[in-house]
Design an enzyme around this catalytic site. Structure first.
Site, PDB file in Angstrom:
ATOM      1  NE  ARG A  34       6.474  -1.749  10.215  1.00 53.24           N
ATOM      2  CZ  ARG A  34       5.287  -1.565   9.653  1.00 53.24           C
ATOM      3  NH1 ARG A  34       5.203  -0.947   8.477  1.00 53.24           N
ATOM      4  NH2 ARG A  34       4.187  -1.978  10.225  1.00 53.24           N
ATOM      5  CE  LYS A  67      -2.155  -0.962   3.903  1.00 56.82           C
ATOM      6  NZ  LYS A  67      -1.657  -2.284   4.296  1.00 56.82           N
ATOM      7  NE  ARG A 117       6.844  -4.018   5.872  1.00 55.72           N
ATOM      8  CZ  ARG A 117       5.556  -3.743   6.063  1.00 55.72           C
ATOM      9  NH1 ARG A 117       4.862  -3.176   5.120  1.00 55.72           N
ATOM     10  NH2 ARG A 117       4.973  -4.066   7.190  1.00 55.72           N
ATOM     11  NE  ARG A 158       1.776  -5.554  11.112  1.00 51.92           N
ATOM     12  CZ  ARG A 158       2.817  -5.405  10.297  1.00 51.92           C
ATOM     13  NH1 ARG A 158       3.926  -6.076  10.489  1.00 51.92           N
ATOM     14  NH2 ARG A 158       2.742  -4.578   9.292  1.00 51.92           N
TER      15      ARG A 158
HETATM   16  P1  AMP Z   1       1.072  -0.231   9.414  1.00 54.79           P
HETATM   17  O1  AMP Z   1       2.376   0.452   9.129  1.00 54.79           O
HETATM   18  O2  AMP Z   1      -0.067   0.316   8.616  1.00 54.79           O
HETATM   19  O3  AMP Z   1       1.189  -1.727   9.345  1.00 54.79           O
HETATM   20  O4  AMP Z   1       0.703   0.129  10.944  1.00 54.79           O
HETATM   21  C1  AMP Z   1       1.549  -0.236  12.016  1.00 54.79           C
HETATM   22  C2  AMP Z   1       0.742  -0.340  13.286  1.00 54.79           C
HETATM   23  O5  AMP Z   1       0.171   0.939  13.621  1.00 54.79           O
HETATM   24  C3  AMP Z   1      -0.434  -1.289  13.207  1.00 54.79           C
HETATM   25  O6  AMP Z   1      -0.084  -2.641  13.414  1.00 54.79           O
HETATM   26  C4  AMP Z   1      -1.321  -0.736  14.344  1.00 54.79           C
HETATM   27  O7  AMP Z   1      -0.823  -1.102  15.616  1.00 54.79           O
HETATM   28  C5  AMP Z   1      -1.120   0.763  14.198  1.00 54.79           C
HETATM   29  N1  AMP Z   1      -2.121   1.352  13.281  1.00 54.79           N
HETATM   30  C6  AMP Z   1      -1.887   1.939  12.074  1.00 54.79           C
HETATM   31  N2  AMP Z   1      -3.031   2.381  11.515  1.00 54.79           N
HETATM   32  C7  AMP Z   1      -4.014   2.064  12.388  1.00 54.79           C
HETATM   33  C8  AMP Z   1      -5.434   2.252  12.387  1.00 54.79           C
HETATM   34  N3  AMP Z   1      -6.066   2.846  11.354  1.00 54.79           N
HETATM   35  N4  AMP Z   1      -6.143   1.808  13.465  1.00 54.79           N
HETATM   36  C9  AMP Z   1      -5.530   1.221  14.522  1.00 54.79           C
HETATM   37  N5  AMP Z   1      -4.189   0.985  14.569  1.00 54.79           N
HETATM   38  C10 AMP Z   1      -3.430   1.408  13.529  1.00 54.79           C
END
Ligand code: AMP
Length: 287
Positions: free
Chosen positions: A222, A67, A178, A233
């Site tokens: 990460r 994304k 990643r 996740r």
């Molecule tokens: P991502 O980089 O999008 O995988 O986000 C990393 C982490 O941030 C996720 O695993 C969640 O813990 C938190 N996070 C990001 N976006 C959201 C969201 N819209 N709602 C809740 N938690 C979020």
């Protein structure tokens, strides 16, 4: 797809209208099991005709699908900000602010943080962007739950939702490969993916996305990209975020896009699917 023909129009919608509705105070970092609606914003947003503003798109897809990569490329192409809530969460973590310890525990377990915190971070980001004259957005990683989608739908119009899809075995490999440059913050991927076709599904190859020489020694992984956390996740995505696809599908806003491979194979196909394949040409002709 009507929105796609309007992407070159100047934008005039002020974010303050959105942020006014989204902004509310932070209390707890964890997503409560049952959501308490009392903190949710009092929605009163006057919607503007899409022709008078820039695009407002959302990118959906499981963690690691790409994304960020495609949203960021499109944001450069269309001149709208790419806003990834995961990046906002990581910035908050790095700031060592009052909630960062609580956030670290949640994020490192692959769980979702509370709607309150996400809306607060998003609102702050939109206010800062508005001050810099930004308009429109491509959201990535938000909305992650139907409740977030409902709130967003209540305060503004989303024109298009792109749902990126990729085989799950490839996803896990991609997540484990990643890397982020600790200095410039850009995302890279060291995984070299070659999966054979099976059960009628075609094979897939993805070359690594390596950083320039100056970033190579600064790559970090990460904390939530371990195999165990990636699987958690993915589980949470299927449980909480898959219904968001249905939410937008039922509103006729969802564009499904199966990634055929790495960036060289996928990017031109995505532009085609978005009716943007000759966008640069059209833009220079109109200038
Ligand atoms: P991502 O980089 O999008 O995988 O986000 C990393 C982490 O941030 C996720 O695993 C969640 O813990 C938190 N996070 C990001 N976006 C959201 C969201 N819209 N709602 C809740 N938690 C979020």
């Amino acid at each position: 797809m009507a929105a796609l023909t309007r992407i070159s129009r100047p934008s005039s919608i002020p974010f303050s209208n959105i942020t006014k509705c989204l902004y509310f105070s932070t209390t707890s970092a964890a997503q409560p099991e049952t959501t308490n609606n009392s903190y949710l914003p009092n929605i009163n947003f006057s919607r503007k005709d899409p022709k008078d503003r820039n695009v407002q798109w959302v990118f959906l897809g499981v963690p690691g699908v790409g994304k960020g990569t495609y949203a960021s490329r499109l944001s450069t192409l269309l001149g709208v900000p790419h806003i990834a809530t995961g990046d906002l969460v990581r910035e908050e973590l790095a700031s060592s602010g009052p909630i960062s310890q609580q956030l670290a525990e949640i994020v490192n377990q692959g769980k979702l943080v509370s709607d309150e915190i996400i809306f607060n971070l998003l609102s702050k980001r939109l206010i800062a962007g508005e001050a810099k004259g930004e308009s429109g957005f491509i959201l990535d990683g938000f909305p992650r739950t139907v409740k977030q989608a409902e709130i967003l739908e209540g305060v503004t119009d989303i024109d298009l939702v792109v749902n990126l899809k990729l085989r799950e075995d490839v996803l896990v490999e991609k997540c484990l490969g990643r890397r982020i440059c600790s200095q410039c913050g850009k995302n890279y991927n060291v995984a070299s993916i070659n999966v054979k076709g099976e059960n009628g599904n075609p094979g897939m190859s993805m070359a690594p996305l390596l950083p320039p020489a100056q970033c190579m020694s600064k790559l970090i992984t990460r904390a939530d990209d371990t195999e165990e956390v990636v699987k958690e996740r993915l589980r949470i995505y299927n449980d909480k975020s898959q219904p968001v696809e249905d939410f937008y599908r039922s509103r006729g806003k969802l564009l499904e896009f199966d990634l055929p491979g790495g960036i060289p194979a996928s990017w031109p196909r995505l532009l085609e699917a978005l009716n943007l394949d000759d966008y640069e040409e059209k833009r220079s002709a109109a200038a």
